[in-house]
Scaffold this motif. Sequence first.
Motif, short mmCIF file in Angstrom:
data_model
loop_
_atom_site.label_atom_id
_atom_site.label_comp_id
_atom_site.label_asym_id
_atom_site.label_seq_id
_atom_site.Cartn_x
_atom_site.Cartn_y
_atom_site.Cartn_z
N UNK A 391 -19.59 3.84 -42.56
CA UNK A 391 -19.54 3.12 -43.87
C UNK A 391 -19.12 3.69 -44.89
N UNK A 392 -19.80 4.90 -45.27
CA UNK A 392 -19.37 5.66 -46.35
C UNK A 392 -18.03 6.27 -46.24
N UNK A 393 -17.50 6.51 -44.94
CA UNK A 393 -16.19 6.98 -44.81
C UNK A 393 -15.26 6.05 -44.84
N UNK A 394 -15.40 4.68 -44.52
CA UNK A 394 -14.42 3.55 -44.81
C UNK A 394 -14.39 3.25 -46.36
N UNK A 395 -15.36 3.36 -46.90
CA UNK A 395 -15.39 2.94 -48.47
C UNK A 395 -14.58 4.27 -49.09
N UNK A 396 -14.77 5.65 -48.70
CA UNK A 396 -13.96 6.44 -49.38
C UNK A 396 -12.49 6.30 -49.07
N UNK A 397 -12.39 5.99 -47.92
CA UNK A 397 -10.95 5.91 -47.42
C UNK A 397 -10.01 4.68 -48.02
N UNK A 398 -10.86 3.57 -48.44
CA UNK A 398 -10.12 2.56 -49.17
C UNK A 398 -9.83 2.73 -50.71
N UNK A 433 -18.79 5.55 -54.83
CA UNK A 433 -17.35 5.47 -54.02
C UNK A 433 -17.04 3.99 -53.70
N UNK A 434 -17.92 3.02 -53.17
CA UNK A 434 -17.88 1.89 -52.92
C UNK A 434 -17.55 0.92 -54.25
N UNK A 435 -18.33 1.37 -55.34
CA UNK A 435 -18.51 0.62 -56.43
C UNK A 435 -19.31 -1.04 -56.11
N UNK A 436 -20.44 -0.55 -55.41
CA UNK A 436 -21.19 -1.90 -54.67
C UNK A 436 -22.68 -1.34 -54.63
N UNK A 437 -23.42 -1.67 -55.89
CA UNK A 437 -24.55 -1.23 -55.56
C UNK A 437 -25.62 -1.86 -54.59
N UNK A 438 -25.15 -2.88 -53.88
CA UNK A 438 -25.82 -3.61 -53.01
C UNK A 438 -25.88 -2.84 -51.60
N UNK A 439 -24.84 -1.93 -51.50
CA UNK A 439 -24.87 -1.32 -50.04
C UNK A 439 -25.96 -0.68 -49.78
N UNK A 452 -35.45 -7.32 -38.58
CA UNK A 452 -35.45 -7.88 -37.72
C UNK A 452 -34.14 -8.02 -36.80
N UNK A 453 -33.23 -8.11 -37.51
CA UNK A 453 -31.72 -8.25 -36.78
C UNK A 453 -30.76 -7.13 -37.38
N UNK A 454 -30.95 -6.04 -36.86
CA UNK A 454 -30.05 -4.95 -37.39
C UNK A 454 -28.33 -5.15 -37.28
N UNK A 455 -28.07 -6.00 -36.29
CA UNK A 455 -26.66 -6.48 -36.05
C UNK A 455 -26.26 -7.18 -37.44
N UNK A 458 -26.10 -4.58 -40.35
CA UNK A 458 -24.66 -3.50 -40.31
C UNK A 458 -23.43 -4.35 -40.31
N UNK A 459 -23.48 -5.55 -40.00
CA UNK A 459 -22.24 -6.51 -40.08
C UNK A 459 -21.90 -6.50 -41.66
N UNK A 460 -22.87 -6.60 -42.54
CA UNK A 460 -22.88 -6.98 -43.72
C UNK A 460 -22.39 -5.52 -44.47
N UNK A 461 -22.88 -4.87 -43.99
CA UNK A 461 -22.40 -3.35 -44.66
C UNK A 461 -20.99 -2.96 -43.92
N UNK A 462 -20.64 -3.26 -43.07
CA UNK A 462 -19.34 -3.23 -42.33
C UNK A 462 -18.15 -3.91 -43.33
N UNK A 463 -18.61 -5.46 -43.47
CA UNK A 463 -17.74 -6.01 -44.26
C UNK A 463 -17.64 -5.60 -45.62
N UNK A 464 -18.30 -5.27 -46.09
CA UNK A 464 -18.14 -4.71 -47.67
C UNK A 464 -17.72 -3.16 -47.81
N UNK A 465 -17.82 -2.51 -46.67
CA UNK A 465 -17.15 -1.20 -46.66
C UNK A 465 -15.49 -1.06 -46.08
N UNK A 466 -15.37 -2.13 -45.14
CA UNK A 466 -13.97 -2.06 -44.44
C UNK A 466 -14.08 -1.57 -43.22
N UNK A 467 -15.32 -1.25 -42.46
CA UNK A 467 -15.22 -0.90 -40.97
C UNK A 467 -14.59 -1.91 -40.06
#
Length: 479
Positions: A391-398, A433-439, A452-455, A458-467
């Motif tokens: 996720x960090x990588x995707x945010x930097x790439x964007x 790097x992502x300019x998103x304090x919620x990450x 309870x639901x890691x999926x 992680x889905x929200x994290x990927x959505x916000x960073x571009x994975x």
Amino acid sequence: MRPVPVLAALMLLTAGCAAAEPAPAPAAQGVITGPVRASVLRDGDRWTVDYQFNDSAPVWVFQRSALLRVGRQPWRPQWWSVETPGVVLERQGRYDVLRTTDGGPVPREVRIVMHPRAGDLEADYDPALIFTDGTVALYSGQFDVMPMPSLEAVRALPLDLNGVDLPNSDPAEVRWKDAARPVLFKGERVDAPVAAKADTYVLFGEASIRQNPGVTTVIDPGLPHWLGEELGRFTPQVMSVYERRLGESRGGLPTLMVSWTGPTEHVSSMGGSVLPGLISMNFEGEGVLDPDAAALSRARWFIGHESAHFWLGSNGLKYQFAREAWITEGGADLMAVRAIQSIDPTYDARAELQREVDDCVRLAAGKPIATAGERGDNRAYYACGAVWSMAYEAARKARRGGDFIDVVADFQRAYGEDGMLTREEWLSGLTRIARDPSLRLGIEQMLDQGVADPTATLGRLFDRTGVAYQLVGGKIVLS
């Protein structure tokens, strides 16, 4: 370094001081000043360590007391026996200790007989690497001890001693001696080196040393030939990738020390770790006897991970506390993937990263990642650390382009001076790097409370960073 099947954490030989002089003679009546002294001797098949303690204490604690990965049992009470009358070695709380049977002070001089054997530890360096020709390499840090006032004080010690103020916890000064021949210490044959905080493996035996381009190798003669050749060839290639992008590593030319447990049926296991200047690996199982595509890919990934620790891990930027091992272990996982991709365009990076996602989801369900080490779930540090690094990588790439090796370069510039990368620094970097304090909130919840639901997290994290991924049957599938 580890049967996960691959974990990582070894390296050789640059910390500490060495000399071929014998250890200083003890003062009168066995009382010494300075650090605890330990004399390790191999005399044929007999292994001993003679301690000279610098304090009168009812308990001496072995600072490195990790459990065996298989069975989660302490190894010292099984593999070491105390010869000094009235002294016992046992487990108390999270640590192995020496104490007397009558509760009095432990004698200033104690002899222990050792029976080195192969054994993979949880999140620590294996005590011994056993070669098929009788060569044995011992990890220097296993002999460090410290005095404690009582067994109750020992039981109160936390698993992670980083940041804990402990008096008289300096590393032991260890003397290494093989009655048959000089030992291999920091890349040289030395008759009886003495060192404190050597942070290395000391090799007893006749193992041959080969100088390959970019790496010195000590390879078990029983290791499948193809694997030894691949290790010697691929290690300098992947090191070159890291050096080109991150600068020279600390520790200079690496030594690769590889042991072989044997062709165990239905097993394909790789383990290892990194110390200053040394990459140590152990292989086991019939699954690596032949150079099939899967075994070759796994071996390369393993080299990539361990080599990455020259820059992110024990020889580069370190974590602050053991519960933050996800920073270096997960980061090294992703560094390995990116390095191998640059060497071999046919490498299936997606498959490796999918395994990280699947393992993180499985190991994070309802359990805080920060305490995974206490449960013996160290694989969680690797898998979830790699996923968060994606996720960090995707945010930097964007925002700026590049991949995770570029992220590590950013870390070097920002935090390289003190050599430490803390959790707060990592998470703050992601926020910037992502300019998103919620990450960071989702990651912190996975770390500290569990979800309870890691999926979903992680889905929200990927959505916000571009994975790139798809949700297929409730499962994250990387695109």
